[in-house]
Design a protein around this motif. Sequence first.
Motif, short mmCIF file in Angstrom:
data_model
loop_
_atom_site.label_atom_id
_atom_site.label_comp_id
_atom_site.label_asym_id
_atom_site.label_seq_id
_atom_site.Cartn_x
_atom_site.Cartn_y
_atom_site.Cartn_z
N ASP A 260 0.81 -1.21 0.00
CA ASP A 260 0.00 0.00 0.00
C ASP A 260 0.85 1.27 0.00
O ASP A 260 0.30 2.37 0.01
CB ASP A 260 -0.93 0.02 1.21
N GLU A 261 2.19 1.11 0.02
CA GLU A 261 3.15 2.21 0.03
C GLU A 261 2.99 3.09 1.27
O GLU A 261 3.28 4.28 1.24
CB GLU A 261 3.03 3.04 -1.25
N ILE A 262 2.52 2.48 2.35
CA ILE A 262 2.49 3.17 3.64
C ILE A 262 3.86 3.05 4.30
O ILE A 262 4.33 3.97 4.97
CB ILE A 262 1.38 2.58 4.53
N LEU A 263 4.50 1.90 4.12
CA LEU A 263 5.89 1.71 4.52
C LEU A 263 6.75 1.68 3.26
O LEU A 263 6.42 0.97 2.30
CB LEU A 263 6.07 0.41 5.32
N LEU A 264 7.84 2.42 3.27
CA LEU A 264 8.73 2.51 2.11
C LEU A 264 10.09 1.91 2.47
O LEU A 264 10.78 2.44 3.34
CB LEU A 264 8.91 3.96 1.68
N PRO A 265 10.49 0.80 1.86
CA PRO A 265 11.82 0.23 2.13
C PRO A 265 12.92 1.21 1.75
O PRO A 265 12.83 1.88 0.71
CB PRO A 265 11.86 -1.03 1.26
N THR A 266 13.95 1.28 2.57
CA THR A 266 15.07 2.19 2.25
C THR A 266 15.91 1.66 1.11
O THR A 266 16.54 2.44 0.39
CB THR A 266 15.95 2.38 3.49
N ARG A 267 15.94 0.35 0.92
CA ARG A 267 16.68 -0.27 -0.19
C ARG A 267 15.76 -1.24 -0.92
O ARG A 267 15.84 -2.45 -0.73
CB ARG A 267 17.92 -0.99 0.34
N PRO A 268 14.86 -0.73 -1.76
CA PRO A 268 13.95 -1.62 -2.48
C PRO A 268 14.65 -2.54 -3.47
O PRO A 268 14.05 -3.49 -3.97
CB PRO A 268 13.01 -0.64 -3.21
N ASP A 269 15.93 -2.26 -3.77
CA ASP A 269 16.69 -3.10 -4.69
C ASP A 269 17.25 -4.34 -4.00
O ASP A 269 17.80 -5.21 -4.66
CB ASP A 269 17.83 -2.30 -5.31
N LEU A 270 17.13 -4.41 -2.67
CA LEU A 270 17.61 -5.56 -1.91
C LEU A 270 16.44 -6.28 -1.26
O LEU A 270 15.37 -5.70 -1.06
CB LEU A 270 18.60 -5.11 -0.82
N LYS A 271 16.65 -7.55 -0.92
CA LYS A 271 15.64 -8.27 -0.16
C LYS A 271 15.42 -7.56 1.18
O LYS A 271 16.37 -7.10 1.81
CB LYS A 271 16.08 -9.71 0.10
N LEU A 272 14.18 -7.51 1.59
CA LEU A 272 13.87 -6.77 2.82
C LEU A 272 14.58 -7.37 4.03
O LEU A 272 14.95 -6.64 4.95
CB LEU A 272 12.36 -6.77 3.05
N VAL A 273 14.81 -8.68 4.03
CA VAL A 273 15.49 -9.31 5.16
C VAL A 273 16.97 -8.93 5.21
O VAL A 273 17.60 -9.02 6.26
CB VAL A 273 15.34 -10.84 5.12
N ASP A 274 17.52 -8.52 4.06
CA ASP A 274 18.91 -8.11 4.01
C ASP A 274 19.09 -6.63 4.33
O ASP A 274 20.20 -6.19 4.66
CB ASP A 274 19.52 -8.41 2.64
N ALA A 275 18.03 -5.86 4.18
CA ALA A 275 18.06 -4.43 4.51
C ALA A 275 16.75 -4.09 5.22
O ALA A 275 15.87 -3.44 4.65
CB ALA A 275 18.23 -3.58 3.25
N PRO A 276 16.61 -4.53 6.48
CA PRO A 276 15.33 -4.41 7.19
C PRO A 276 15.07 -3.02 7.78
O PRO A 276 14.91 -2.87 9.00
CB PRO A 276 15.46 -5.47 8.28
N PHE A 277 15.03 -2.03 6.93
CA PHE A 277 14.78 -0.66 7.38
C PHE A 277 13.74 -0.03 6.46
O PHE A 277 13.81 -0.18 5.23
CB PHE A 277 16.06 0.16 7.37
N VAL A 278 12.79 0.67 7.03
CA VAL A 278 11.72 1.29 6.27
C VAL A 278 11.48 2.71 6.80
O VAL A 278 12.01 3.10 7.85
CB VAL A 278 10.42 0.48 6.37
N ALA A 279 10.68 3.44 6.06
CA ALA A 279 10.25 4.77 6.48
C ALA A 279 8.75 4.85 6.32
O ALA A 279 8.19 4.29 5.36
CB ALA A 279 10.94 5.85 5.66
#
Length: 285
Positions: A260-279
């Motif tokens: 829903d684009e309520i949470l935006l991954p900081t590194r959408p080019d990586l798997k979320l488990v490898d870069a588990p940070f959002v805004a």
Amino acid sequence: MTRVRQLIRFMKELESGYDRTQIPLPSETVFLKPDNPLISGRIRPFPIDVHAEDEDYADLVSVPWLWMPTEEPTPSRWYPARTKGHSRGTITNPKTRSAITYASTYEMNLAYMLCASKHVAKVEDQPEAIIVPREDGDKQHTVDFRLTMAGNGYRIVVGVRPSWQLDKDDLRHTIERINSGSLAGFADEAIILTEREITNDRGWNAKSILRALKGSVANDNARLANHASKFHGTVSLMTLMRIFDDSAAAWNAVWCLIHDEILLPTRPDLKLVDAPFVAFNHNAA
């Protein structure tokens, strides 16, 4: 995930003060409780024409419901037989309850990515062939996907090729010719996507989103969104998910909010488990 990457992730977690080996094992199995039943198709109101003169629906207490199975894929041509150089199969779009075929790993990942985007309303695999004018006569060309954007209905056809095969297949010139005069009534734009845009990590994230949408729980999503709205800037997923006792429910809510684009991954080019940070997207409607 390979063992090396698992070790790297574990070391990063230890550096941030999180030790997953200290998490107590659950005493019982917990299952997600989605808002809607997990069905292979969808349930729709039975189509009734109240103005039909030869039918009388006066005795109906309510409109009956009709179960619709998952729609079969409708490619203009089927994927090739199995060879050493091909990966082929079918996925199901949980939002439209329709099956989509693919003939390569790139096509598979792109199918996941398109289905997992809230901006794409419809995905068609291998639509009908289009006439492409060439110096040696008109040729027929079948694009890999045609997608319809939500809202404005803008249609885009996509040719999927590895960058090292673009010259071999002459796809660049084919797409240029399609854009020059073969789009009328078929699409609004033709593009090429390669391994630069279609990656395994993006495909993995998209597949995780689609899996989560099958078990979406509105209360969990709203609870996580409300908690995340208190943060400004980048925040760790571990910080957000601490409000949940069930980590599976927390992860499911995370993926639904990313869709829903309520949470935006900081590194959408990586798997979320490898870069588990959002805004948190404070501009989300």
